[in-house]
Scaffold this motif. Structure first.
Motif, PDB file in Angstrom:
ATOM      1  N   GLN A 279       0.830  -1.212   0.000  1.00  0.00           N
ATOM      2  CA  GLN A 279       0.000   0.000   0.000  1.00  0.00           C
ATOM      3  C   GLN A 279       0.860   1.255   0.000  1.00  0.00           C
ATOM      4  OE1 GLN A 279      -3.716   0.055   0.011  1.00  0.00           O
ATOM      5  NE2 GLN A 279      -2.886   1.921  -0.865  1.00  0.00           N
ATOM      6  N   ALA A 281       3.717   1.440  -1.544  1.00  0.00           N
ATOM      7  CA  ALA A 281       4.225   1.562  -2.914  1.00  0.00           C
ATOM      8  C   ALA A 281       3.162   2.066  -3.868  1.00  0.00           C
ATOM      9  CB  ALA A 281       4.761   0.210  -3.378  1.00  0.00           C
ATOM     10  N   PHE A 282       1.904   1.747  -3.622  1.00  0.00           N
ATOM     11  CA  PHE A 282       0.779   2.215  -4.457  1.00  0.00           C
ATOM     12  C   PHE A 282      -0.192   2.983  -3.571  1.00  0.00           C
ATOM     13  CE2 PHE A 282       2.422  -1.631  -6.399  1.00  0.00           C
ATOM     14  CZ  PHE A 282       2.561  -1.261  -7.728  1.00  0.00           C
ATOM     15  N   LEU A 321      -4.860  -3.412  -7.254  1.00  0.00           N
ATOM     16  CA  LEU A 321      -3.645  -2.717  -7.656  1.00  0.00           C
ATOM     17  C   LEU A 321      -3.030  -3.398  -8.869  1.00  0.00           C
ATOM     18  CD1 LEU A 321      -2.076  -2.231  -4.115  1.00  0.00           C
ATOM     19  CD2 LEU A 321      -3.641  -0.717  -5.332  1.00  0.00           C
ATOM     20  N   ASN A 322      -2.470  -2.580  -9.773  1.00  0.00           N
ATOM     21  CA  ASN A 322      -1.794  -3.075 -10.969  1.00  0.00           C
ATOM     22  C   ASN A 322      -2.749  -3.957 -11.783  1.00  0.00           C
ATOM     23  OD1 ASN A 322       0.193  -3.461 -12.820  1.00  0.00           O
ATOM     24  ND2 ASN A 322       1.316  -4.992 -11.628  1.00  0.00           N
TER      25      ASN A 322
END
Length: 802
Positions: A279, A281-282, A321-322
């Motif tokens: 979290q 990192a993003f 994410l991603n």
């Protein structure tokens, strides 16, 4: 004295010598068994005969007369010649006189091991290669020369073997330790000489010295790394010093603190790897409102600026994410968007569940291991002599380390003697009845105090709900945690004053009673708080993020609990020590084991309760435990004394881990399971904001997998039959309890077997004394009967004697 035995060194030619080389690890092929060797030596001794002095009737022998005696259970006895012959033929007395035979026999075996072809005949050998007698001194004892020759040949044969085979064979020889060491050194010396000659012929001397220097440097580096690994063990010397000065009872607290530190580190690792780190990192999009500035009060309240960080549940997003594809306006997916999807709600739920499962397995293993160690080592029968004669570590060379080890042995002996004296003290019936009456009255007062504290916490929590605190008054959020911490600090002092009326004979029982009372108080207060958070606050904070509020409440409880522990250490130990020494002229106070241990369990329970709402609480608990260790160690050394009544804490670690497992971890697991399965998440924050329950995140993911295709159809099947179905959960729980029960029974059985084996060893010694005494009496009767027969024959042949 028995005549010296002569041994013939013979290596007979056998057909097996032409076959493959036998393995040195095969006992039947390499050397004879110990029993066979004893038989051979006993047979040789019987053939040679023993020159023993005959008993003659007369006055009792003096100690210097040379007769052997055996101390029986009643009186010392003097044995007959036949009994002495039997005693002299025993393995323990014959094996010492046959060192030359052992060397000879092992030389034969080593020659047989090394020989691959038959030995050439002596006449086929050149004259110069034949053994010469010129170097031997013919005036010396031939037996000594023969034994020395056999020893030299054995060393030569050992020198030709590999190192592993040589060490294995030396270990198997029934010789003394000094003799084995000499043989090993002599064989190594010959090996070094041969290598030196080979090096002079094959390599340059400088290369050999360089190689030896490199080997020694690598060896020194390895030893340095090993010592460095020992030095990396946390608080190694400090724990030894505490155990030496204050005993195992105080040491158990610090060992328990070290165990909690390992548990929190194990809990924090998956949370950092799969939840907090991802979290961070993003990061999610910023909230529309303004982020409050940092004022410093957040360190106590946990609110304000900390609310918008990865510390709390509300910061985590509910998106994937991603994502593998985000189609633009033209309907085409870019290649950069392809990747592995990371479902944040599922990762949040799965990571917390796996972390709790790992903690559960570690707790169960630690409890079973501690239970086994305490019941194996906890028996104090017959350990006094072992402690006196076998406790010193002769590898200790430093003065400081030897002083610590001296303190350890002395304190351990005090504990053993105190426990033994406690078992010897009887108690009358009137004293027991009086103690039971006082104990019942004190328990009623303690339970009434716990009930009063519970009512106070409940009333104050309801008051905080009726008069909510605005965002500008963050200091008022500390009111409820302050009341809870004051009650948790004041009630144990009242319990300690009431415990002084009981006057327990056993200090262990006193500690256990104090732990039970403090545990009841803290668990009841935590139960009221859990009801306040999930039963009352969820309904009041419908439009707000109630998960953040619960996480902040647990953070405030942890921080204030640490502050109150520091105040208790300052005023309860330092100031009280000064008052006792200066004003009351008393000794230093003792370390309160029960209160401090319950503080650790209470703080760990708060960590487990809040890990779902604040994933970084284990990190705060680790910092708290590190500070507590050094604060408590310093206060212990300066303000406390060793227990006035020493006692052996053999089962304390088991009790602490058991309390940590069942009331603490089990209660936290029930609280979190109820929050995941039953309570509706907030609709404004967190990864589960669009779901009815947190558990529904797994169902949504399974439905997506069902639509993905048949390649992952096994995952929905596992979820349907192993996760949603409650029978596997009950089955796994039953199996876990069965494993714990079986482990307990196995340990109890091992302890019972150990007691039986000790008793059997004692009985074996008594049996030997009994049999020797019986043999002595039998031969005594035979000798008297033979004496009477000879006297009768003498009288019958001599008429004048009548």
């Amino acid at each position: 004295m028995a005549q010296p035995l002569t041994f013939v060194l013979s290596v007979p030619e056998t057909p097996e010598d032409h076959g493959p080389e036998p393995s040195p690890y095969d006992e039947s092929e390499v050397h004879d068994s110990f029993y066979q060797l004893i038989q051979e030596q006993s047979q040789w001794v019987a053939e040679e005969g023993l020159e023993l002095q005959q008993r003659e009737p007369g006055p009792p022998e003096t100690p210097g007369s040379g007769h052997q005696t055996l101390l029986g259970p009643e009186d010392p006895l003097v044995h007959s010649t036949a009994t002495l012959r039997i005693l002299a033929s025993m393995p323990s007395r014959t094996i010492g006189r046959s060192r030359g035979a052992i060397i000879s026999q092992y030389y034969n075996r080593t020659v047989r091991l090394r020989r691959r072809v038959s030995r050439p005949e002596l006449r086929g050998v050149g004259r110069s290669a034949r053994p010469s007698l010129r170097l031997y001194d013919l005036e010396l004892d031939p037996v000594a020369l023969e034994e020395e020759e056999k020893r030299f040949l054995l060393v030569k044969e050992l020198q030709g073997l590999p190192v592993a085979q040589r060490d294995h064979m030396l270990r198997g020889m029934p010789l003394g330790l000094a003799e084995k060491r000499c043989l090993r050194e002599e064989s190594r010396t010959l090996t070094r000489k041969r290598r030196g000659r080979r090096g002079r012929r094959g390599l340059l001397p400088c290369c050999g010295r360089l190689r030896d220097a490199c080997v020694l440097a690598l060896h020194s580096l390895g030893l340095g790394l090993l010592s460095g690994l020992h030095a990396l063990m946390p608080w190694r010397y400090a724990l030894k010093r505490i155990g030496g000065q204050f005993g195992s009872s105080v040491l158990s607290y610090f060992l328990f603190l070290k165990t909690l530190l390992a548990f929190n580190a194990l809990l924090l690792l998956p949370l950092l790897a799969f939840l907090v780190g991802v979290q961070a990192a993003f990061p999610p999009p910023a909230s529309p409102g303004a982020v409050p500035a940092f004022t410093g009060l957040e360190l106590l309240t946990g609110a304000g600026r900390f609310t918008h960080t990865v510390m709390y549940y509300g910061y985590y997003s509910n998106t994937t994410l991603n994502q593998p594809c985000v189609p633009p306006l033209d309907g085409q997916c870019s290649r950069e968007a392809d990747g592995l999807p990371y479902n944040m709600p599922l990762a949040y739920l799965f990571t917390v569940g796996v972390a709790f499962f790992i903690t559960c397995i570690t707790l169960v293993y630690s409890m079973s291991h501690s239970f086994g160690e305490s019941y194996r080592v906890g028996s104090t029968a017959g350990v006094h002599a072992v402690t006196v004669f076998c406790s010193w570590d002769h590898k200790v060379t430093q003065k400081r380390a030897s002083r610590v080890q001296h303190d350890n042995i002395r304190t351990h002996l005090k504990e053993l003697l105190a426990e033994w004296q406690l078992r010897q003290v009887p108690q009358s019936l009137c004293g027991r009845l009086r103690q039971v009456a006082v104990l019942g009255l004190v328990w009623l007062l303690c339970l009434g105090t716990a009930l009063g504290c519970t009512v106070a916490v409940y009333a104050f929590s309801e008051l905080t709900i009726k008069s909510p605190v605005s965002t500008e008054q963050e200091g008022a959020l500390l009111a409820l945690p302050t009341v809870v911490c004051v009650l948790n600090l004041g009630a144990p002092y009242l319990y300690r004053c009431l415990a002084a009326l009981e006057r327990h004979d056993s200090p262990v029982l006193e500690v256990y009673v104090a732990i039970c009372r403090n545990l009841i108080l803290k668990m009841v207060i935590l139960g009221i708080l859990c009801y306040h958070w999930l039963g009352r606050r969820v309904g009041v904070l419908k439009e707000q993020c109630w998960e953040n509020f619960v996480g902040q409440e647990l953070y405030r409880l942890m921080v204030l609990d640490f502050i109150f522990v520091l105040l208790d250490t300052l005023f309860g130990e330092l100031v009280w020590r000064l008052i006792s020494e200066k004003k009351l002229k008393r000794e230093k106070p003792e370390f309160d084991i029960a209160g401090n241990v319950l503080e650790l369990i209470y703080g760990q329970t708060l960590t487990w309760l809040g890990v779902l709402f604040s994933p970084l609480l284990p990190a705060i608990q680790i910092i708290k435990l590190l500070c507590l260790f050094y604060v408590k160690k310093t206060s212990l050394m300066a303000n406390c004394q060793a227990p006035r009544r020493p006692w052996l804490a053999s089962h304390m670690s088991t009790v602490f881990v058991s309390l940590l497992c069942f009331p603490s971890f089990l209660g936290a697991a029930v609280f979190l399971c109820y929050a995941v399965w039953q309570v509706r998440p907030s609709s404004t924050c967190g990864p589960f904001r669009t779901l009815d329950t947190m558990y529904e995140a797994g169902k949504v993911w399974v439905r997506r997998l069902e639509q993905a295709g048949p390649s992952v159809s096994w995952v929905p099947w596992i979820h349907r039959y192993l996760v949603e179905n409650t029978f596997p959960v009950y089955l796994v729980s039953a199996l876990l309890l069965a494993v714990i029960y079986l482990n307990i029974q196995v340990v109890k059985g091992q302890r019972r077997v150990m007691c039986l084996l000790k008793e059997q060893i004692s009985n074996e010694g008594e049996d030997k004394i009994f049999l020797i005494n019986k043999l002595h009496s039998v031969y005594e009767r035979k000798e008297r009967r033979a004496g009477r027969t000879q006297e009768a024959e003498r009288l019958a042949g001599d008429p004048d004697a009548w």
